[in-house]
Design an enzyme around this catalytic site. Structure first.
Site: not given
Ligand SMILES: NC(=O)c1ccc[n+]([C@@H]2O[C@H](COP(=O)([O-])OP(=O)(O)OC[C@H]3O[C@@H](n4cnc5c(N)ncnc54)[C@H](O)[C@@H]3O)[C@@H](O)[C@H]2O)c1
Ligand SMILES: [Zn+2]
Ligand SMILES: [Zn+2]
Length: 350
Positions: A46, A48, A51
């Site tokens: 993930c 996370t 991170h």
């Molecule tokens: N709230 C929760 O419970 C929870 C749980 C899991 C993940 N998350 C968060 O969800 C998000 C998605 O996770 P992931 O692993 O799929 O993400 P990731 O970091 O792998 O992907 C993010 C994508 O966004 C793109 N991006 C960057 N700038 C952009 C812009 N201006 N417009 C459009 N796209 C853009 C990047 O190129 C990348 O492909 C992350 O921020 C993660 O931390 C939250």
């Molecule tokens: Zn996760």
């Protein structure tokens, strides 16, 4: 009762530095009352976990050194703690990583994913970059019959995607997905499977993932070379989409999302922002009368029920989104790959 060995080798965050993981020996844990012992089949990586690998400020505050991390996982029940009647040895399970008390106002109202006394398996306590782990039986969800084990480990991020999507209308709705990481890709695929009328997928410059979104059924894929707001408006008769999901963590995307969601539409934000106070076009949000919702985890258990219906019907193309399967010994390679973004979901098999 169990045939588990006495000890196991597990990837453990031991050093106060970037990377800082070592494969070290731990005792195989015994299930406490109400818990099950699971033999891990697959654990996916993930954001996370990255991170924690990078050891940013958030991880240093949240993760005790010495923790076996990894929370997106599945496997087979091999031992039962006292009083467990919901499971039997041999059951195949996927893990809900939000551990809840089931006895606070949030749990009582059906929001156990934001339990006031909650913690996260594989973040605050030992998880599943290990061949065995213990977990409360309630959090070990039976998987649909006949499901491939790799489909078990991705239920956490697929559930995130479905929870975010269902914060607004889906069937017959126009939907924009900002950020095409693994969760955004799951959302594109799930939105189509759940009957969205049009799905617009937006990344910034990740061509690899933009190509995957097209394959997964996006009606239109946009990137940094496009006028994102204008294109979304013109694709929706000048209105904006009914339901926007923000998965990028980029303040630029958040502002685009606000300005391209229709009047009275829904904006669901799962992303975690590097800067937690990004500039937001607040008056657009107000005068567009948007429903803005922060999303955390998965609803326990309605998100899981929706997800299992989709998985059982074969509507989710998990095999296209899981772009890499590595052995657990390739943990470091998996972290580097996930960090590079040249992947969909990376799964580690045991
Ligand atoms: N709230 C929760 O419970 C929870 C749980 C899991 C993940 N998350 C968060 O969800 C998000 C998605 O996770 P992931 O692993 O799929 O993400 P990731 O970091 O792998 O992907 C993010 C994508 O966004 C793109 N991006 C960057 N700038 C952009 C812009 N201006 N417009 C459009 N796209 C853009 C990047 O190129 C990348 O492909 C992350 O921020 C993660 O931390 C939250
Ligand atoms: Zn996760
Ligand atoms: Zn609670």
């Amino acid at each position: 009762m169990s045939e588990a060995p006495g000890t196991m080798m597990a990837w453990t965050k031991v050093h106060d530095t970037e990377d800082g993981f070592e494969l070290i020996e731990h005792p195989v844990p015994s299930p406490a009352p109400g818990e099950v012992l699971v033999k891990t089949a697959s654990t996916s990586i993930c954001g996370t976990d990255v991170h924690i690998w990078l050891w940013d400020e958030w991880s240093r505050d949240e993760v005790p050194l010495g923790t076996i991390t990894g929370h997106e996982t599945c496997g087979e029940v091999v031992a039962l703690g006292e009083g467990v009647s919901s499971h039997k040895i041999g059951d195949q399970v996927a893990i809900e990583c939000h551990l809840a008390c089931w006895n606070c106002p949030r749990c009582d109202e059906g929001n156990a994913h934001i339990c006031e006394n909650g913690s996260i398996f594989g973040v605050h306590d030992n998880g599943a970059f290990a061949p065995y782990f213990t977990i409360p039986a309630t959090n070990a969800r039976h998987t649909p019959d006949g499901l491939d084990s790799v489909h078990g480990s991705i239920q956490d991020p697929l559930g995130n995607a479905i929870h975010t999507l269902t914060g607004g209308p889906v069937r017959g709705a126009t939907i924009a997905i900002h950020g095409l990481g693994p969760i955004g890709l799951f959302a594109v695929n799930a939105a189509k499977a759940m009957g969205a009328s049009k799905v617009i997928a937006i990344d910034w410059d990740n061509k690899y993932r933009m190509g995957l979104a097209e394959k997964l059924g996006a009606d239109l894929v946009l990137g940094k070379g496009d006028n994102i707001i204008e294109t979304i408006l013109s694709e929706t008769d000048g209105r904006g989409v009914d339901n926007t999901c923000e998965f990028s963590g980029s303040p630029v995307a958040l502002a685009n999302a606000i300005r391209s969601t229709r009047m009275g539409g829904y904006l669901n934000v799962l992303s975690v922002y590097g800067n937690s106070t990004p500039e937001v076009p607040m008056n657009d949000l107000v005068f567009r009368y948007l429903h803005l919702k922060g999303i955390n985890g998965r609803k326990m258990w309605s998100t899981w029920d929706t997800m299992h219906d989709l998985l059982s019907s074969g509507a989710i193309d998990v095999d296209s989104i899981v772009t890499h399967r590595l052995g657990i010994s390739e943990f470091q390679k998996g972290m580097e790959l996930t960090r590079s973004g040249l992947c969909g979901k990376v799964v580690l098999d045991f």
